[in-house]
Design a protein around this motif. Structure first.
Motif, PDB file in Angstrom:
ATOM      1  N   GLY A   7       0.801  -1.218   0.000  1.00  0.00           N
ATOM      2  CA  GLY A   7       0.000   0.000   0.000  1.00  0.00           C
ATOM      3  C   GLY A   7       0.828   1.260   0.000  1.00  0.00           C
ATOM      4  N   LYS A   8       2.130   1.129  -0.197  1.00  0.00           N
ATOM      5  CA  LYS A   8       3.053   2.259  -0.233  1.00  0.00           C
ATOM      6  C   LYS A   8       3.703   2.322  -1.609  1.00  0.00           C
ATOM      7  N   PRO A   9       4.303   3.451  -1.974  1.00  0.00           N
ATOM      8  CA  PRO A   9       5.031   3.504  -3.240  1.00  0.00           C
ATOM      9  C   PRO A   9       6.114   2.433  -3.282  1.00  0.00           C
ATOM     10  N   PRO A  10       6.417   1.915  -4.460  1.00  0.00           N
ATOM     11  CA  PRO A  10       7.447   0.885  -4.579  1.00  0.00           C
ATOM     12  C   PRO A  10       8.808   1.370  -4.079  1.00  0.00           C
ATOM     13  N   ILE A  11       9.592   0.445  -3.556  1.00  0.00           N
ATOM     14  CA  ILE A  11      10.956   0.797  -3.164  1.00  0.00           C
ATOM     15  C   ILE A  11      11.837   0.868  -4.405  1.00  0.00           C
ATOM     16  N   ILE A  12      12.858   1.711  -4.319  1.00  0.00           N
ATOM     17  CA  ILE A  12      13.832   1.855  -5.409  1.00  0.00           C
ATOM     18  C   ILE A  12      15.114   1.157  -4.992  1.00  0.00           C
ATOM     19  N   ILE A  13      15.484   0.148  -5.750  1.00  0.00           N
ATOM     20  CA  ILE A  13      16.685  -0.642  -5.477  1.00  0.00           C
ATOM     21  C   ILE A  13      17.737  -0.241  -6.504  1.00  0.00           C
ATOM     22  N   ALA A  14      18.816   0.343  -6.038  1.00  0.00           N
ATOM     23  CA  ALA A  14      19.877   0.788  -6.939  1.00  0.00           C
ATOM     24  C   ALA A  14      20.654  -0.431  -7.418  1.00  0.00           C
ATOM     25  N   HIS A  15      20.462  -0.775  -8.678  1.00  0.00           N
ATOM     26  CA  HIS A  15      21.014  -1.993  -9.272  1.00  0.00           C
ATOM     27  C   HIS A  15      22.524  -1.874  -9.431  1.00  0.00           C
ATOM     28  N   ARG A  16      23.241  -2.526  -8.516  1.00  0.00           N
ATOM     29  CA  ARG A  16      24.713  -2.442  -8.480  1.00  0.00           C
ATOM     30  C   ARG A  16      25.184  -1.007  -8.210  1.00  0.00           C
ATOM     31  N   GLY A  17      24.341  -0.228  -7.549  1.00  0.00           N
ATOM     32  CA  GLY A  17      24.591   1.182  -7.336  1.00  0.00           C
ATOM     33  C   GLY A  17      23.933   1.995  -8.436  1.00  0.00           C
ATOM     34  N   ALA A  18      24.316   3.251  -8.558  1.00  0.00           N
ATOM     35  CA  ALA A  18      23.830   4.068  -9.678  1.00  0.00           C
ATOM     36  C   ALA A  18      24.691   3.727 -10.887  1.00  0.00           C
ATOM     37  N   SER A  19      24.509   2.513 -11.399  1.00  0.00           N
ATOM     38  CA  SER A  19      25.440   1.994 -12.399  1.00  0.00           C
ATOM     39  C   SER A  19      25.238   2.598 -13.779  1.00  0.00           C
ATOM     40  N   GLY A  20      24.207   3.423 -13.935  1.00  0.00           N
ATOM     41  CA  GLY A  20      24.105   4.194 -15.160  1.00  0.00           C
ATOM     42  C   GLY A  20      25.030   5.397 -15.178  1.00  0.00           C
ATOM     43  N   TYR A  21      25.584   5.748 -14.007  1.00  0.00           N
ATOM     44  CA  TYR A  21      26.409   6.952 -13.876  1.00  0.00           C
ATOM     45  C   TYR A  21      27.833   6.688 -13.382  1.00  0.00           C
ATOM     46  N   ARG A  22      28.059   5.557 -12.741  1.00  0.00           N
ATOM     47  CA  ARG A  22      29.379   5.212 -12.231  1.00  0.00           C
ATOM     48  C   ARG A  22      29.621   3.719 -12.483  1.00  0.00           C
ATOM     49  N   PRO A  23      30.863   3.296 -12.605  1.00  0.00           N
ATOM     50  CA  PRO A  23      31.122   1.859 -12.751  1.00  0.00           C
ATOM     51  C   PRO A  23      30.450   1.065 -11.631  1.00  0.00           C
ATOM     52  N   GLU A  24      29.792  -0.009 -12.009  1.00  0.00           N
ATOM     53  CA  GLU A  24      28.958  -0.767 -11.072  1.00  0.00           C
ATOM     54  C   GLU A  24      29.767  -1.368  -9.929  1.00  0.00           C
ATOM     55  N   HIS A  25      29.063  -1.570  -8.821  1.00  0.00           N
ATOM     56  CA  HIS A  25      29.657  -2.197  -7.638  1.00  0.00           C
ATOM     57  C   HIS A  25      30.917  -1.480  -7.160  1.00  0.00           C
ATOM     58  N   THR A  26      30.810  -0.159  -7.072  1.00  0.00           N
ATOM     59  CA  THR A  26      31.866   0.649  -6.456  1.00  0.00           C
ATOM     60  C   THR A  26      31.207   1.526  -5.397  1.00  0.00           C
ATOM     61  N   LEU A  27      31.979   1.954  -4.424  1.00  0.00           N
ATOM     62  CA  LEU A  27      31.415   2.826  -3.400  1.00  0.00           C
ATOM     63  C   LEU A  27      30.894   4.121  -4.004  1.00  0.00           C
ATOM     64  N   ALA A  28      31.537   4.598  -5.063  1.00  0.00           N
ATOM     65  CA  ALA A  28      31.061   5.808  -5.732  1.00  0.00           C
ATOM     66  C   ALA A  28      29.677   5.595  -6.330  1.00  0.00           C
ATOM     67  N   ALA A  29      29.451   4.423  -6.903  1.00  0.00           N
ATOM     68  CA  ALA A  29      28.146   4.110  -7.481  1.00  0.00           C
ATOM     69  C   ALA A  29      27.082   4.003  -6.400  1.00  0.00           C
ATOM     70  N   TYR A  30      27.425   3.392  -5.273  1.00  0.00           N
ATOM     71  CA  TYR A  30      26.455   3.258  -4.178  1.00  0.00           C
ATOM     72  C   TYR A  30      26.164   4.615  -3.533  1.00  0.00           C
ATOM     73  N   GLU A  31      27.202   5.415  -3.337  1.00  0.00           N
ATOM     74  CA  GLU A  31      27.007   6.717  -2.704  1.00  0.00           C
ATOM     75  C   GLU A  31      26.138   7.623  -3.573  1.00  0.00           C
ATOM     76  N   LEU A  32      26.383   7.619  -4.877  1.00  0.00           N
ATOM     77  CA  LEU A  32      25.569   8.427  -5.769  1.00  0.00           C
ATOM     78  C   LEU A  32      24.124   7.928  -5.776  1.00  0.00           C
ATOM     79  N   ALA A  33      23.935   6.614  -5.753  1.00  0.00           N
ATOM     80  CA  ALA A  33      22.587   6.048  -5.745  1.00  0.00           C
ATOM     81  C   ALA A  33      21.785   6.566  -4.556  1.00  0.00           C
ATOM     82  N   ILE A  34      22.422   6.630  -3.413  1.00  0.00           N
ATOM     83  CA  ILE A  34      21.754   7.133  -2.209  1.00  0.00           C
ATOM     84  C   ILE A  34      21.373   8.600  -2.399  1.00  0.00           C
TER      85      ILE A  34
END
Length: 355
Positions: A7-34
């Motif tokens: 009953g709430k808006p769907p959750i957003i799961i950052a797939h391997r981080g913000a992997s459209g903007y940073r190389p996947e599975h890096t702290l930079a990708a995860y930090e940007l995703a947040i």
């Protein structure tokens, strides 16, 4: 719009981080995703030789690191059979963590996400700059950012090739649970989902933890542990109403390929129904899963034309709107900012407000 399970808006799961903007599975990708609005960050977990869990999409790392340019590791190139597929390269389980920390990440699909215009993501600009993170480092980031922005950031780890890693004495589940417990993740309401494409390791985990578990369902093939054990069932069998009821005995959610919910035709368009062919033809998977008590998280949403159905070329927002209207409970996205923007519109609609 179909109401989802929570009953709430769907959750957003950052797939391997913000992997459209940073190389996947890096702290930079995860930090940007947040920063871009993700609710959960997703690390795919593999093991090092010394039993440390690290984030890589594959245990073969030549596509995502600069290992091939390290002359000191040239002799470790080898060929292995991973889940029935022959792969040649360098494998995480042949390196201790200290050695892997000397490597640097690179963009996995540079032909789509390269440095020069008209590509907007410019991921290759970060090649050679970022380390391979450990699970503990990812947890540390999620916790520090949660405190900094006063918003709980969850983690959504996937056990990669669990049967294979168990066969070489590096089972993923024990160190995963130990790390999560040590960091205070306990109980059904903890901001964690543990996912797997295999079945038996999730069934085993369900006897050892109350943390939410997610059965991943592909749109073809079968779980590798079924292949190994001779089980004839496929992902299609698991996606039926009866299969979902079986999954609900050990898991709390399913993570499904988009095409299992809204199939595409041979031209790449979404299948349509109705006299004017204006409506999509979703399967009953969301309804069946919710009836079984399972959340439905859908993968993977990306902005690039080559990943979008023909119906939504240049309009990734429209694809989110379609799937949100079908009652899904979460989406895996390479572009969490796009998902967040559409999700905010949905949140205001649910609350009866005007954005």
């Amino acid at each position: 719009m179909v109401k989802n399970f929570t009953g709430k808006p769907p959750i957003i799961i950052a797939h391997r981080g913000a992997s459209g903007y940073r190389p996947e599975h890096t702290l930079a990708a995860y930090e940007l995703a947040i920063a871009l609005g993700a609710d959960y960050i997703e690390p795919d977990l593999v093991s090092t030789k010394d039993g440390v869990l690290i984030a890589r999409h594959e245990n073969e790392i030549s596509e995502t690191t600069d290992v091939a340019s390290h002359a000191e590791f040239a002799h470790r190139q080898t060929t292995k059979i991973i889940d029935g597929e022959s792969k040649t390269g360098w494998f995480t389980e042949d390196f201790i963590l200290a050695e892997l920390k000397t490597l640097r990440a690179k963009e996995r699909i540079p032909q789509l996400r390269r440095r020069s215009p008209p590509q907007a993501s410019q991921n290759t600009a970060y090649d050679g700059l970022l380390e391979i993170p450990t699970l503990q480092e990812i947890i540390d980031l999620a916790k520090s950012k949660s405190a900094e922005i006063n918003r709980a950031i969850g983690i959504y780890p996937e056990t990669k090739y669990p049967t294979y890693f168990k066969s070489i004495g590096l089972a993923l589940e024990t160190p995963l649970l130990a790390t999560l417990t040590a960091n205070g993740y306990q109980g059904a309401n903890a901001p964690v989902f543990i996912q797997s494409f295999e079945v038996s390791n999730l069934q085993d985990l369900s006897t050892k933890t109350d943390l939410p578990l997610v059965q991943l369902l592909n749109n073809s093939g079968k779980p590798n542990d079924f292949v190994v054990s001779g089980n004839e069932r496929t992902y299609a069998d698991l996606a039926t109403a009866s299969g979902l009821r079986e999954i609900a005995k050990y898991a709390q959610a399913v993570g499904i390929h988009k095409n299992l919910l809204v199939p595409r035709d041979s031209s790449g368009k979404l299948r349509r129904r109705g006299a004017a062919c204006r409506q999509t033809s979703p399967t009953s998977l969301v309804t069946d899963a919710h009836a079984a008590g399972l959340l439905v998280h859908v993968w993977t949403f990306r902005n690039e034309h080559c990943f979008l159905p023909l119906d939504f070329q240049g309009n990734p927002q429209g694809e989110y709107e379609l799937f949100f209207s079908l009652g899904v409970d979460g989406v895996f996205s390479d572009y969490p900012d796009t998902a967040f923007a559409v999700n905010e519109k949905l949140r205001f609609k649910i609350l009866g407000l005007t954005p």
